[in-house]
Each structure stands twice: as structure tokens, then as C-alpha cells.
Design a protein around this motif. Sequence first.
Motif, PDB file in Angstrom:
ATOM      1  N   ASN A  82       0.801  -1.225   0.000  1.00  0.00           N
ATOM      2  CA  ASN A  82       0.000   0.000   0.000  1.00  0.00           C
ATOM      3  C   ASN A  82       0.833   1.273   0.000  1.00  0.00           C
ATOM      4  N   LEU A  83       2.167   1.129   0.065  1.00  0.00           N
ATOM      5  CA  LEU A  83       3.027   2.308  -0.010  1.00  0.00           C
ATOM      6  C   LEU A  83       3.048   2.856  -1.439  1.00  0.00           C
ATOM      7  N   PRO A  84       3.335   4.165  -1.606  1.00  0.00           N
ATOM      8  CA  PRO A  84       3.445   4.719  -2.965  1.00  0.00           C
ATOM      9  C   PRO A  84       4.590   4.072  -3.736  1.00  0.00           C
ATOM     10  N   LYS A  85       4.403   3.918  -5.028  1.00  0.00           N
ATOM     11  CA  LYS A  85       5.469   3.412  -5.898  1.00  0.00           C
ATOM     12  C   LYS A  85       6.701   4.304  -5.777  1.00  0.00           C
ATOM     13  N   SER A  86       7.868   3.701  -5.723  1.00  0.00           N
ATOM     14  CA  SER A  86       9.106   4.485  -5.612  1.00  0.00           C
ATOM     15  C   SER A  86       9.473   5.098  -6.965  1.00  0.00           C
ATOM     16  N   THR A  87      10.386   6.055  -6.943  1.00  0.00           N
ATOM     17  CA  THR A  87      10.740   6.836  -8.137  1.00  0.00           C
ATOM     18  C   THR A  87      11.829   6.154  -8.950  1.00  0.00           C
ATOM     19  N   GLU A  88      11.619   6.100 -10.265  1.00  0.00           N
ATOM     20  CA  GLU A  88      12.622   5.589 -11.208  1.00  0.00           C
ATOM     21  C   GLU A  88      13.183   6.761 -12.020  1.00  0.00           C
ATOM     22  N   HIS A  89      14.468   6.678 -12.335  1.00  0.00           N
ATOM     23  CA  HIS A  89      15.172   7.733 -13.070  1.00  0.00           C
ATOM     24  C   HIS A  89      15.809   7.105 -14.309  1.00  0.00           C
ATOM     25  N   PHE A  90      15.508   7.623 -15.502  1.00  0.00           N
ATOM     26  CA  PHE A  90      16.011   7.078 -16.760  1.00  0.00           C
ATOM     27  C   PHE A  90      16.983   8.072 -17.408  1.00  0.00           C
ATOM     28  N   ILE A  91      18.168   7.594 -17.745  1.00  0.00           N
ATOM     29  CA  ILE A  91      19.180   8.418 -18.405  1.00  0.00           C
ATOM     30  C   ILE A  91      19.749   7.619 -19.570  1.00  0.00           C
ATOM     31  N   SER A  92      20.023   8.307 -20.683  1.00  0.00           N
ATOM     32  CA  SER A  92      20.527   7.609 -21.866  1.00  0.00           C
ATOM     33  C   SER A  92      21.650   8.402 -22.527  1.00  0.00           C
ATOM     34  N   ASP A  93      22.535   7.670 -23.216  1.00  0.00           N
ATOM     35  CA  ASP A  93      23.542   8.270 -24.114  1.00  0.00           C
ATOM     36  C   ASP A  93      24.377   9.346 -23.432  1.00  0.00           C
ATOM     37  N   VAL A 117      19.919   3.757 -20.197  1.00  0.00           N
ATOM     38  CA  VAL A 117      19.443   3.156 -21.449  1.00  0.00           C
ATOM     39  C   VAL A 117      20.521   3.274 -22.530  1.00  0.00           C
ATOM     40  N   GLY A 118      21.726   2.841 -22.175  1.00  0.00           N
ATOM     41  CA  GLY A 118      22.785   2.663 -23.164  1.00  0.00           C
ATOM     42  C   GLY A 118      23.727   3.817 -23.403  1.00  0.00           C
ATOM     43  N   ASP A 119      24.906   3.441 -23.948  1.00  0.00           N
ATOM     44  CA  ASP A 119      25.980   4.341 -24.381  1.00  0.00           C
ATOM     45  C   ASP A 119      26.568   5.182 -23.252  1.00  0.00           C
ATOM     46  N   ILE A 161      21.351  -1.503 -16.635  1.00  0.00           N
ATOM     47  CA  ILE A 161      21.927  -0.905 -17.852  1.00  0.00           C
ATOM     48  C   ILE A 161      21.434  -1.688 -19.060  1.00  0.00           C
ATOM     49  N   GLN A 162      20.937  -0.971 -20.054  1.00  0.00           N
ATOM     50  CA  GLN A 162      20.620  -1.596 -21.334  1.00  0.00           C
ATOM     51  C   GLN A 162      21.758  -1.230 -22.283  1.00  0.00           C
ATOM     52  N   TRP A 163      22.490  -2.232 -22.734  1.00  0.00           N
ATOM     53  CA  TRP A 163      23.701  -1.962 -23.507  1.00  0.00           C
ATOM     54  C   TRP A 163      23.408  -1.123 -24.749  1.00  0.00           C
ATOM     55  N   GLY A 164      24.259  -0.128 -24.977  1.00  0.00           N
ATOM     56  CA  GLY A 164      24.241   0.631 -26.216  1.00  0.00           C
ATOM     57  C   GLY A 164      25.302   0.104 -27.159  1.00  0.00           C
ATOM     58  N   ASN A 165      25.286   0.556 -28.398  1.00  0.00           N
ATOM     59  CA  ASN A 165      26.274   0.070 -29.369  1.00  0.00           C
ATOM     60  C   ASN A 165      27.705   0.416 -28.950  1.00  0.00           C
ATOM     61  N   HIS A 166      27.896   1.563 -28.309  1.00  0.00           N
ATOM     62  CA  HIS A 166      29.245   1.933 -27.865  1.00  0.00           C
ATOM     63  C   HIS A 166      29.679   1.101 -26.657  1.00  0.00           C
ATOM     64  N   ASP A 167      28.738   0.721 -25.809  1.00  0.00           N
ATOM     65  CA  ASP A 167      29.058  -0.184 -24.698  1.00  0.00           C
ATOM     66  C   ASP A 167      29.446  -1.556 -25.240  1.00  0.00           C
ATOM     67  N   ILE A 168      28.670  -2.035 -26.204  1.00  0.00           N
ATOM     68  CA  ILE A 168      28.955  -3.322 -26.842  1.00  0.00           C
ATOM     69  C   ILE A 168      30.365  -3.320 -27.432  1.00  0.00           C
TER      70      ILE A 168
END
Length: 666
Positions: free
Chosen positions: A44-55, A206-208, A231-238
Motif C-alpha cells: 500500500n506504499l506509494p510506488k518508488s521513483t525511477e530515473h532514466f538516463i541515456s547516451d 538506457v545505453g551508451d 543498464i541496457q547496452w548501447g552500441n558503444h558499450d557493446i
Amino acid sequence: MTFCDENNLDMIKNDLRYLQLLAKQYPSISSASTEIVNLQAILNLPKSTEHFISDVHGEHESFTHVLKNASGVIKRKIDDVFGNSLRESEKAALATLIYYPEQKIELIKNTEEDLEDWYKINLYRLIELCRVVSSKYTRSKVRKALPPDFAYVIEELLHEHDGTINKHEYYNGIISTIIDIDRAAEFIIAISKVIQRLVVDRLHIVGDIYDRGPGPEIIMEALIKHHSVDIQWGNHDILWMGAAAGSEACICNVLRIALRYANLYTIEDGYGINQLPLATFSTEFYDDDACKSFMPRIIDKKLSEREIALISKMHKAIAIIQFKLEGQIIKKHPEFLMNDQLLLDKIDYEKGTINLNGKTYTLNDKHFPTINPKDPYKLTPQEEELIKKLKHSFIHSEKLQRHIRFLYTKGSMYLIYNSNLLFHGCIPLNEDGSFKEVTISGVKYKGKALLDKFDHLAREAYFFKEGSKAKEYAMDMMWYLWCGPDSPEFGKHKMTTFERYFIDDKKTHVERKNPYYKYRDNEEIVINILKEFNLDPNTSHIINGHVPVKTKSGENPIKANGKLLVIDGGFCRAYQPETGIAGYTLIYNSYGLLLSSHEPFGSIEKAIKEEKDIVSSTVILEHSLSRKRVADTDIGREIKKQIKELEMLLIAYRKGLIKEESTVSE
């Protein structure tokens, strides 16, 4: 019971072995019941905060600041808590203190006349703010986030308003004592870091992380220390993952990009990879070559003419080796369908021209001292020796290997999290919008299955036995993921690296994007992709990076009627003239989704001294009047399973199928 009743005995008997294991953790009806009550409360607690950053592309100062200010979440919390009771300048000062407590306190010590009063004011403000940001978590979770030195004190202060009568003097006494014993600075640092940790519960990259910018290794260290990240791999990470695994073609690409952006600091100082062999080789073979097409792109760096000349020679030397090694891979794997990128054998070395698709182009650089026209893809003995040394340096860089292992531990080709689908590049599509089939080792894959297969191959490239055929093939596939025509990470028909260096006609530089990029504003296609990953299109989104959104040209990061969000807006400084901004980030909290666009960041030093935050604009994408609860999340679904299992355990206890552990001492 909501799940287990008298009719569930057969199910309980079938799961008895598992329930006996569970009973070791909850050895009585009392302990199991208490845990059910606790878990039900968490739902019943509020959903916690997610932070998305890419490239982020190595832009460590901008990344560090966005991580610390949580894309404006801390500023919004300060506004919520203090409203008009603080001036804007006071709010800015408080925010800066939370972002950079150590540095800010050092400045204050030199400028503040009444330091004790400053400590007292800011201690009260920080405690009040911490009380609010911790309110959506259980006491147990908050306790785990507290630094050991101050855990008890902070916990006491956070619960000042718990209904205790006549305790104000007690709390005032705590704060006064902290100041009197000269621990105020350490306490402020500690509680600031608790606030930073609690405002965002989960960080998605979200990668790179790698290439172009000056400090990917600094970003990696920050991610390793982060309390909850994926981490979702980006082409530069790969590309870096392939290099760390020992792929020679990937190693050459990593070095070429570093030299292109005059960013040898990451290679040499960041990862201890010795560039002297490459410098020596390039001086020997390209000493009289101006290497004009290989002049580095210099951003915020001061280099001498001599340094620029050496970097240009090294840049060309490694590029030629790269083209040779890539040609060898393409010839070895005709199934890659990349013969159109075999270009060294299309050059007329006497005339200095190249024939592409029936048309002849004059090369802007005709000096190829290491290429044998009769066998253009064969490395010279000196090149072979150089690559051997470079490969040894990459494989034996302890810091690089530690960072790459972290990428494998926390990373993947894609992630499904709280009904959202996160991936860096694309889902390969045909021209009609259907999923494209890609043949790998004689088997056809498409959609989700294709990304799963590439994920497996990426792990085989790094973890399989050195020298095995499976590892060699997987390493070649890592290079394919970097630049192959059906790679979900690359998402283009070809990489025109050679053409950009050697041919002035820009028509040859074109890299056609996969049809995915044409269709990602098509709601029907996006819905098909979400369904392919077993997601409900009514409640799910795709969160994407890779291709910068050209904001200044009017492009919108919100696509397919809000079902797809592109958060690559130009974190990398090299892209900012093209995008017009310095990146997008996304916040997903209990009220909905907020997309922030950021102006270019000055520096951390300026942020501390002048209290200059990143100027950001936030758009509310989705807003719900009823807050999402933990029950609505992936964690909530797991908790519900745990509750069902505990309810089954209670029935087992009450039916005598499992006996409670005795609490009476013999």
C-alpha cells in the motif's frame, strides 16, 4: 485467507518441500503472520521513483550533476516542503548543499560569519526534507539506507512527529550536541547523501556510457557505487565489451574513436592501456603524412600542434588496421551480408581512386604505406605485433575488466521493468513494419527472440573459454552488433567510416536507418512491439535512446501517442549543436511520467560556487490522481507471490503438515 483455504491442501502437499524450507525462515505461525502483515502494508506504499538516463557518452560532469539533482526531483521536493517560506536563493543554496555537501561546507567555512547558526538552520531543513522523502518507504528500508555512524540519530530525528509529547527539547538537544561536538559537517554530508539516495529508488541507464566524452570510467565507478541500477547496452558499450573480450576489430574501433575526439585520457590514464606502441608505429609509417582527414575533433581541449599531428598519425594508423581486420571478418562470415563494406580491394592505388557501385571517386588521401594492393586485407608483420600488444593491454587492464564485468552483471540487451520496455537502439523491422528475420548459425530469429539470442552471444564472447570456436564466433558477433546491417544496437544499413575519411562526396556518407525509425511514431507498430514482449499496450511504454532527438529542428521525443519516448537529446557535447539541448531524462514516480529537457551544463565547480543548477524544462506526460502503489509494480507482484506462499505455510502449520519450531528450551 485470501488465497489458501481448506480446498488447497493438495496444492500445499505438492509444495511441501518448498514450504519446509520457507519454515526455516518463518518457524512459527506468529512469525509468518507478522511477515504477511508487513508485506501487505508494503503493497500500500506509494510506488518508488525511477530515473532514466541515456547516451551519456562519457560526459561525467553533466552525468554526475543530473544524478545528484535527480533531474530536478530534489528541487521539486524542496519546493513542496518549504514553499514560500524560503527565498529562491535559499532553495538554490539548500539544493547545492544536498548535491555537493563536502565541497559546499568547505566554502561555507571560509565565508560564513556565524557557522554554528548556519549549521543549525541547515540541519533542521535537511531533517525536514529527509523526513518527507523517506515517508514512502518502510522504516526498515530507510534504516538500511542510513550511514552507520549516524543511523540511530537520523532515525530518531526523522520520527520527531510520531506523536511523542514534550520531546522537542530532546530533539533540539540532539542537534545542539551534534554542533557542540563538532560533528555537524559530517552529519550534513551524511543526511544529504541519504536524501540523494531516497529520492530515486532505481536508476536505468538506457545505453551508451562510453566514447566521445572525457570520463566514461568515472561514470562507471559512480554506477558501481549506486544502490540500485540497471543498464541496457548501447552500441558503444557493446564495442568496449567486445574490446575487453579480446576482439581485435573492436579494439581498433575503440582506439580510433578515442583518437578522433582526442580522448586518450580514458585509454591511458583511465584504464592504463599503453599507447606508446601505436605512437611509435604511426611515427614510423606516417611521419611524412599530414593525415588531414584524421585531425581530431577537439572539444574544450588545448592541444599543441605537435600533439595534434601525433594524434592524427595514430588515428590514421589504427583506422587502416581496423579496415583490414573488418575485411577479414566480413570474408570469414558471408552470412553477415556485408560485402558492400569490402572497400580496400576497390581502390586503384596508382590513380588514388575508388570504385563504389559503378562510380569512381577520387580519394582525398592517397597515402597507404602499409597496404599491399595485391592482398589489401593482410596485416603487415609490424601491424600484427602492434595488435598483439594492444590486445594484451585491453585484456589485462584490471580496471577495464572490472567495469565490463559490471556491465554484464547489471546489463542486458533490453529490460522489462514495471510494464515498460527499455532498449537502446531498435527492433529490426522490414519495410512494411513487420519484424525482420535474421539468420544466426542457420537459425532464424526476429523480435524478442532476436534480442535474446544477441544477449546470449554477448555473454559467450566474454565468458567462454579463450581460443574456443564459440568464443571467436561470439566476438565476431560483438563487432557485428556494433556495425552490422541487422544489428538492433546499430540500426542502420551500413557504417560508412571509410567513406567519411577518404571521400569528399557526402552522398557516399549516408547511413540509412532501419525502418524502425520510420515507424516508431506509428502507434500500431509500437503496440505490436509491446505485444511481442508480452506487455499490455494500454499501460506500457517503450523507452529508447541511440538516435539524438533534433529538438531545434522541431522533432518531438514523445512518439506514437505517448507510447514511445526517446531520451537521447544530446548529453554528448559533440551532438549539442545538432540537437539544440543537452539531453533528456525521464522520471517515473507514483503520480506518473515526467520528461525533462536540459540546457548545457557549465561545470561542477560553477554549480558549487555560484549555485548554478542545470536549467531544465519538465513536461508531464502522464498524471494520475490516484497514486500508483507498490502493489502495481513488478516488486508488488513478487510480494503478492510471497504472501500467497506464506498463507500456504500458515495452513500447513494449522493442519499439522509442518510443525512449528519449539520456543521452549529443553
